[in-house]
Design a protein around this motif. Structure first.
Motif, PDB file in Angstrom:
ATOM      1  N   CYS A 190     -34.782 -25.801 -33.784  1.00  0.00           N
ATOM      2  CA  CYS A 190     -34.171 -25.909 -32.471  1.00  0.00           C
ATOM      3  C   CYS A 190     -33.419 -24.618 -32.148  1.00  0.00           C
ATOM      4  CB  CYS A 190     -33.173 -27.062 -32.523  1.00  0.00           C
ATOM      5  SG  CYS A 190     -33.002 -27.911 -30.998  1.00  0.00           S
ATOM      6  N   MET A 209     -34.748 -27.585 -38.122  1.00  0.00           N
ATOM      7  CA  MET A 209     -36.068 -27.892 -37.558  1.00  0.00           C
ATOM      8  C   MET A 209     -36.540 -26.877 -36.522  1.00  0.00           C
ATOM      9  SD  MET A 209     -35.542 -29.217 -34.245  1.00  0.00           S
ATOM     10  CE  MET A 209     -37.044 -30.107 -33.945  1.00  0.00           C
ATOM     11  N   ILE A 232     -29.679 -28.078 -36.807  1.00  0.00           N
ATOM     12  CA  ILE A 232     -30.359 -27.057 -37.607  1.00  0.00           C
ATOM     13  C   ILE A 232     -31.350 -27.685 -38.576  1.00  0.00           C
ATOM     14  CG2 ILE A 232     -28.570 -25.288 -37.457  1.00  0.00           C
ATOM     15  CD1 ILE A 232     -27.475 -26.284 -40.083  1.00  0.00           C
ATOM     16  N   ILE A 245     -37.285 -37.206 -34.977  1.00  0.00           N
ATOM     17  CA  ILE A 245     -35.921 -37.410 -34.464  1.00  0.00           C
ATOM     18  C   ILE A 245     -35.974 -38.079 -33.088  1.00  0.00           C
ATOM     19  CG2 ILE A 245     -33.812 -36.272 -33.661  1.00  0.00           C
ATOM     20  CD1 ILE A 245     -34.251 -34.153 -35.779  1.00  0.00           C
ATOM     21  N   PHE A 277     -26.546 -31.317 -40.888  1.00  0.00           N
ATOM     22  CA  PHE A 277     -27.772 -30.754 -40.315  1.00  0.00           C
ATOM     23  C   PHE A 277     -28.054 -31.342 -38.938  1.00  0.00           C
ATOM     24  CE2 PHE A 277     -28.902 -29.345 -44.591  1.00  0.00           C
ATOM     25  CZ  PHE A 277     -29.559 -28.169 -44.311  1.00  0.00           C
ATOM     26  N   PHE A 278     -27.950 -32.670 -38.891  1.00  0.00           N
ATOM     27  CA  PHE A 278     -28.294 -33.368 -37.658  1.00  0.00           C
ATOM     28  C   PHE A 278     -27.376 -32.947 -36.519  1.00  0.00           C
ATOM     29  CE2 PHE A 278     -28.573 -36.809 -34.670  1.00  0.00           C
ATOM     30  CZ  PHE A 278     -29.900 -37.167 -34.721  1.00  0.00           C
ATOM     31  N   SER A 279     -26.106 -32.887 -36.835  1.00  0.00           N
ATOM     32  CA  SER A 279     -25.134 -32.621 -35.787  1.00  0.00           C
ATOM     33  C   SER A 279     -25.215 -31.182 -35.291  1.00  0.00           C
ATOM     34  CB  SER A 279     -23.732 -32.927 -36.315  1.00  0.00           C
ATOM     35  OG  SER A 279     -22.815 -32.909 -35.257  1.00  0.00           O
ATOM     36  N   GLY A 298     -25.302 -37.453 -31.986  1.00  0.00           N
ATOM     37  CA  GLY A 298     -25.013 -37.175 -33.389  1.00  0.00           C
ATOM     38  C   GLY A 298     -23.517 -37.139 -33.647  1.00  0.00           C
ATOM     39  N   ASN A 299     -22.766 -36.559 -32.725  1.00  0.00           N
ATOM     40  CA  ASN A 299     -21.315 -36.468 -32.910  1.00  0.00           C
ATOM     41  C   ASN A 299     -20.609 -37.762 -32.547  1.00  0.00           C
ATOM     42  OD1 ASN A 299     -22.672 -34.035 -31.893  1.00  0.00           O
ATOM     43  ND2 ASN A 299     -20.777 -33.043 -32.488  1.00  0.00           N
TER      44      ASN A 299
HETATM   45  N1  TRP Z   1     -27.494 -32.263 -32.667  1.00  0.00           N
HETATM   46  C1  TRP Z   1     -27.813 -33.283 -31.732  1.00  0.00           C
HETATM   47  C2  TRP Z   1     -26.767 -34.364 -31.839  1.00  0.00           C
HETATM   48  O1  TRP Z   1     -25.841 -34.244 -32.579  1.00  0.00           O
HETATM   49  C3  TRP Z   1     -29.201 -33.836 -31.938  1.00  0.00           C
HETATM   50  C4  TRP Z   1     -30.204 -32.759 -32.027  1.00  0.00           C
HETATM   51  C5  TRP Z   1     -30.635 -31.964 -31.036  1.00  0.00           C
HETATM   52  C6  TRP Z   1     -30.820 -32.315 -33.218  1.00  0.00           C
HETATM   53  N2  TRP Z   1     -31.508 -31.051 -31.529  1.00  0.00           N
HETATM   54  C7  TRP Z   1     -31.636 -31.233 -32.840  1.00  0.00           C
HETATM   55  C8  TRP Z   1     -30.759 -32.733 -34.536  1.00  0.00           C
HETATM   56  C9  TRP Z   1     -32.354 -30.556 -33.816  1.00  0.00           C
HETATM   57  C10 TRP Z   1     -31.484 -32.052 -35.477  1.00  0.00           C
HETATM   58  C11 TRP Z   1     -32.273 -30.960 -35.145  1.00  0.00           C
HETATM   59  O2  TRP Z   1     -26.847 -35.337 -31.189  1.00  0.00           O
END
Ligand code: TRP
Length: 444
Positions: free
Chosen positions: A231, A229, A227, A100, A222-224, A26-27
């Motif tokens: 996790c 979902m 958050i 994802i 959110f993705f990075s 993601g980053n």
């Molecule tokens: N955040 C991770 C990334 O940037 C990917 C990831 C892991 C993720 N767990 C997650 C994204 C939960 C959304 C929700 O690569």
């Protein structure tokens, strides 16, 4: 059943595991390509705004739900809100996790392929970097093979257990990756002509304003941060009672954003510097495309002495960073099946692995399917999950429980103002901003 849960052993392990989840493709892969797609600095500004105004509060909220319940992401809502429909938020998260992984594992496969290309020395003989990448994404079977390998690697860690697997690997690789990124950023900045890339990254250009920019930036935030979902609910459930939730959320978000910006500083200056024709590069950048990382970086390595060493090290570490993220995703879904359906851990993992591989095959064979999974998760499902999580902690949960979690039953001294700001962001700013951006993005 959940009484004997393991917890992460040490403080540094807690931050490393959560940061290991957040820092990933993601980053290093998605952030640069989204930034390019959205025209640069303006996107980054909105992205940082999203992290500050609702990213960090939401991460804290997930920690609160997780440690407050010590259960999987759906069980957590069961426990904290018995007999209500809130459990659907957890279930939505589990589904999001599948979606994802359904495209993420394919990109993980690309990193393995590049690692292999690098270690065998082939990557350093390439002359047309774009064609080299296109030959990979034009070959579904090759992608499928690496994707399956990567998925099985993650499931191996899931089966081998929480402490050993996740904690140890995060603690070792994160600092090395960080150091390497700094070296590469410096190399990139010292290339001749790199300043155009820096301007693209840091000087906002209003002509780049697109209606979807806000939704893109929110989805990326959110993705990075991992958050929206569950996790961080799942990881929070492994925290011990002395873990400072605020501090952890701040540290993880800071590290995560830093790595994303570093990735930008590596990719854009070198992308601009390595082509002699800025018009072409701007077009290519704005067209974005998932290839940016895989096209620009090999070229950067080949500008460095010992290119074999840097390339191999980078792609190994990238694969590891991706692995700590897929482990966290897989853990959410596996723990849910394990705890909610009382299946043994191994069987649950197996089920998840098969499901993910099937989706991954879809994404390897069809880029439309790949893009749909990406879009649906980042721009719809995660914001929706985040919206409900902010409402849950801001409005539904007993305020005393929230405060007890944030202050560790009073032993962490936090100012009243801080708590007020946190609750205010959670009750009003986060839900309204998410909703507004969501609607604006869909209409625009
Ligand atoms: N955040 C991770 C990334 O940037 C990917 C990831 C892991 C993720 N767990 C997650 C994204 C939960 C959304 C929700 O690569």
């Amino acid at each position: 059943m959940t009484e004997k849960r393991v917890t992460f052993a040490s403080k540094i392990g807690i931050v490393a595991a959560a940061a290991g989840s957040a820092v990933g493709l993601g980053n290093i892969w998605r952030f640069p390509s989204q930034t390019a797609d959205s025209g640069g600095a303006l996107f980054i500004l909105v992205y940082i705004g999203c992290i500050l105004f609702f990213g960090i509060p939401l991460m804290m909220s997930e920690f609160i739900i997780g440690r407050g319940s010590r259960a999987n992401s759906a069980g957590a809502f069961h426990k904290l809100a018995p007999g209500t429909q809130w459990k659907w938020v957890g279930r939505l998260g589990v589904l999001t996790g599948f979606v994802i992984m359904g495209f993420y594992m394919v990109v993980c496969g690309w990193t393995l392929d590049y690692m292999f290309q690098s270690l065998t020395g082939n990557l350093h003989k390439v002359t047309d970097y774009t064609a080299n990448f296109n030959s990979l994404i034009g070959n579904p079977l090759r992608q499928t093979g690496w994707m399956i390998l990567f998925t099985m690697l993650s499931s191996f860690f899931i089966i081998s257990g929480v402490k050993k697997g996740i904690e140890q690997s995060s603690k070792i690789m994160m600092p090395i990756l960080f150091l390497l990124l700094i070296i590469l950023a410096l190399r990139s900045l010292f290339l001749e002509g790199s300043s155009a890339g820096l301007l693209f990254l840091f000087r906002p250009d209003p002509t780049h304003l697109k209606p979807t920019l806000f939704l893109d930036a929110m989805g990326q935030a959110f993705f990075s941060l991992s958050i929206g979902m569950g996790c961080m609910i799942t990881y929070g459930s492994y925290f011990n009672k002395n873990t400072n939730l605020t501090q952890t959320a701040l540290q993880v978000s800071f590290l995560d954003s830093l790595v994303a910006i570093l990735a930008g500083i590596i990719i854009f200056p070198s992308a601009f510097a390595l082509t002699n024709n800025p018009d072409v590069i701007t077009q290519e950048l704005v067209a974005g495309g998932p290839g940016l990382l895989f096209i620009t970086l090999p070229e950067l390595f080949n500008q460095m002495p010992l290119s074999f060493f840097w390339g191999s090290l980078f792609f190994c570490l990238l694969a590891l960073a991706a692995l700590t993220s897929t482990i966290s995703l897989m853990e959410v879904v596996t723990l849910y099946i394990h705890e909610e359906y009382h299946l043994p851990r191994k069987k649950s993992t197996l089920l998840v692995t098969v499901g993910v591989i099937l989706l991954g095959i879809g994404s390897s064979f069809s880029s439309d399917f790949f893009n749909l999974m990406d879009l649906a998760s980042a721009k719809v499902m995660l914001p929706l999950g985040g919206l409900f999580i902010s409402l849950f902690v801001g409005w539904y949960l007993d305020r005393r429980l929230v405060i007890a979690q944030v202050t560790n039953e009073g032993s962490v001294k936090l100012g009243v103002t801080f708590l007020k700001v946190y609750i205010f962001l959670l009750r009003y700013i986060a839900p309204l901003a998410i909703l507004a951006i969501f609607i604006y993005g869909l209409v625009g």
